[in-house]
Scaffold this motif. Sequence first.
Motif, PDB file in Angstrom:
ATOM      1  N   PHE A   1      12.659   7.169  10.215  1.00 53.60           N
ATOM      2  CA  PHE A   1      13.473   8.134  10.952  1.00 53.60           C
ATOM      3  C   PHE A   1      14.041   7.472  12.200  1.00 53.60           C
ATOM      4  O   PHE A   1      13.347   6.719  12.881  1.00 53.60           O
ATOM      5  CB  PHE A   1      12.636   9.353  11.374  1.00 53.60           C
ATOM      6  CG  PHE A   1      11.995  10.082  10.232  1.00 53.60           C
ATOM      7  CD1 PHE A   1      12.680  11.061   9.546  1.00 53.60           C
ATOM      8  CD2 PHE A   1      10.700   9.778   9.841  1.00 53.60           C
ATOM      9  CE1 PHE A   1      12.080  11.728   8.489  1.00 53.60           C
ATOM     10  CE2 PHE A   1      10.099  10.439   8.796  1.00 53.60           C
ATOM     11  CZ  PHE A   1      10.789  11.422   8.111  1.00 53.60           C
ATOM     12  N   ASP A   2      15.301   7.777  12.489  1.00 51.27           N
ATOM     13  CA  ASP A   2      15.941   7.291  13.711  1.00 51.27           C
ATOM     14  C   ASP A   2      16.660   8.475  14.354  1.00 51.27           C
ATOM     15  O   ASP A   2      17.472   9.151  13.701  1.00 51.27           O
ATOM     16  CB  ASP A   2      16.932   6.169  13.397  1.00 51.27           C
ATOM     17  CG  ASP A   2      17.490   5.539  14.660  1.00 51.27           C
ATOM     18  OD1 ASP A   2      16.906   4.551  15.125  1.00 51.27           O
ATOM     19  OD2 ASP A   2      18.502   6.049  15.175  1.00 51.27           O
ATOM     20  N   LEU A   3      16.352   8.727  15.624  1.00 54.49           N
ATOM     21  CA  LEU A   3      16.923   9.887  16.310  1.00 54.49           C
ATOM     22  C   LEU A   3      18.327   9.545  16.805  1.00 54.49           C
ATOM     23  O   LEU A   3      18.503   8.608  17.578  1.00 54.49           O
ATOM     24  CB  LEU A   3      16.041  10.308  17.482  1.00 54.49           C
ATOM     25  CG  LEU A   3      14.536  10.467  17.198  1.00 54.49           C
ATOM     26  CD1 LEU A   3      13.838  11.036  18.432  1.00 54.49           C
ATOM     27  CD2 LEU A   3      14.293  11.344  15.986  1.00 54.49           C
ATOM     28  N   ASN A   4      19.298  10.308  16.374  1.00 55.75           N
ATOM     29  CA  ASN A   4      20.669  10.120  16.844  1.00 55.75           C
ATOM     30  C   ASN A   4      20.855  10.751  18.223  1.00 55.75           C
ATOM     31  O   ASN A   4      20.163  11.702  18.581  1.00 55.75           O
ATOM     32  CB  ASN A   4      21.657  10.742  15.852  1.00 55.75           C
ATOM     33  CG  ASN A   4      21.577  10.084  14.484  1.00 55.75           C
ATOM     34  OD1 ASN A   4      21.432   8.871  14.376  1.00 55.75           O
ATOM     35  ND2 ASN A   4      21.669  10.889  13.439  1.00 55.75           N
TER      36      ASN A   4
ATOM     37  N   ASP B   1      13.147  13.031  26.668  1.00 60.07           N
ATOM     38  CA  ASP B   1      11.771  13.129  26.177  1.00 60.07           C
ATOM     39  C   ASP B   1      11.573  14.422  25.386  1.00 60.07           C
ATOM     40  O   ASP B   1      10.869  14.434  24.364  1.00 60.07           O
ATOM     41  CB  ASP B   1      10.790  13.081  27.345  1.00 60.07           C
ATOM     42  CG  ASP B   1      10.694  11.699  27.967  1.00 60.07           C
ATOM     43  OD1 ASP B   1      11.172  10.736  27.344  1.00 60.07           O
ATOM     44  OD2 ASP B   1      10.141  11.588  29.083  1.00 60.07           O
ATOM     45  N   GLU B   2      12.175  15.491  25.856  1.00 61.08           N
ATOM     46  CA  GLU B   2      12.061  16.769  25.141  1.00 61.08           C
ATOM     47  C   GLU B   2      12.713  16.666  23.764  1.00 61.08           C
ATOM     48  O   GLU B   2      12.216  17.225  22.781  1.00 61.08           O
ATOM     49  CB  GLU B   2      12.713  17.880  25.962  1.00 61.08           C
ATOM     50  CG  GLU B   2      12.485  19.272  25.389  1.00 61.08           C
ATOM     51  CD  GLU B   2      13.019  20.368  26.284  1.00 61.08           C
ATOM     52  OE1 GLU B   2      13.105  21.525  25.811  1.00 61.08           O
ATOM     53  OE2 GLU B   2      13.355  20.076  27.448  1.00 61.08           O
ATOM     54  N   TYR B   3      13.835  15.954  23.692  1.00 66.44           N
ATOM     55  CA  TYR B   3      14.515  15.731  22.409  1.00 66.44           C
ATOM     56  C   TYR B   3      13.598  14.954  21.449  1.00 66.44           C
ATOM     57  O   TYR B   3      13.509  15.282  20.264  1.00 66.44           O
ATOM     58  CB  TYR B   3      15.809  14.957  22.668  1.00 66.44           C
ATOM     59  CG  TYR B   3      16.673  14.731  21.456  1.00 66.44           C
ATOM     60  CD1 TYR B   3      17.442  15.754  20.925  1.00 66.44           C
ATOM     61  CD2 TYR B   3      16.730  13.472  20.842  1.00 66.44           C
ATOM     62  CE1 TYR B   3      18.249  15.542  19.822  1.00 66.44           C
ATOM     63  CE2 TYR B   3      17.527  13.252  19.740  1.00 66.44           C
ATOM     64  CZ  TYR B   3      18.296  14.290  19.232  1.00 66.44           C
ATOM     65  OH  TYR B   3      19.084  14.080  18.134  1.00 66.44           O
ATOM     66  N   ILE B   4      12.925  13.931  21.969  1.00 64.56           N
ATOM     67  CA  ILE B   4      11.988  13.153  21.143  1.00 64.56           C
ATOM     68  C   ILE B   4      10.836  14.037  20.662  1.00 64.56           C
ATOM     69  O   ILE B   4      10.458  14.008  19.482  1.00 64.56           O
ATOM     70  CB  ILE B   4      11.452  11.953  21.948  1.00 64.56           C
ATOM     71  CG1 ILE B   4      12.576  10.972  22.263  1.00 64.56           C
ATOM     72  CG2 ILE B   4      10.331  11.251  21.183  1.00 64.56           C
ATOM     73  CD1 ILE B   4      12.176   9.868  23.229  1.00 64.56           C
TER      74      ILE B   4
END
Length: 249
Positions: free
Chosen positions: A127-130, A145-148
């Motif tokens: 998985f890679d966060l866009n 950080d909240e997005y992660i």
Amino acid sequence: IKAPMVTLFRVIVMVAMLLCSAAVVMIIPITNRITRPLELLTQAAKKIALGDLNVELPRPGNDEVGILSRSFEVTVSSLRQFVENMNDIAFTDPLTHVKNKTAYNRAILALNEDMARGQAKFGLVMFDLNDLKHINDTYGHEHGDEYIINSCRLICQVFKHSPVYRIGGDEFVVLLDGSELENCDARIAELNTAIEATTSAENPWQRLSIAKGAACSAPGDTAPEDVFVRADRAMYADKRRMKEAAAAK
């Protein structure tokens, strides 16, 4: 004249021998009650010194040896708790609380040994966060950080029976086996549906976009890296597709 003296002497000798025998019979169990726990404590101390905390301690009594045994038990329990806490710190990502890169490397070593024995059947999902850099630069690292965390939580909810690892700032890996390996495509479809449901969220760091790629071990694989490379390529292909789709809108 000597006959009574001889008889008395014989009686005294016999009584003395009986008393000695009785004393030996009584002393041996008492000695064993003291020496056996001490022997077990000595063996336990040697194992503890070598790092083995799964030791067998004698059942504590009410004497001095029992007090010593209870002290050993408390010490070993404290050491076990300390080691567990250190393992949690060493192998857990502090932000998301999933397993970290060190734990992933250990898992790969174990898989490598299983593959050498021909006993490994597993899958990898990368998985890679866009958009993480955009969120960090625009809204600050706190929202980044909240997005992660939001992304990791969603991955864990879907792949709840498999270990999740954070191997980079915006990269996660799931190791699949058993039923989740067999249902990998269904799990990814479930994750896509869950990601799609976040597009209507109020804040950008709540609207998730995650590229993903999966691969399973094959008969020609010689190391987990072979599976990792295929999953990584599939993930980047998905990432390019998502970028092209976003640019076309």
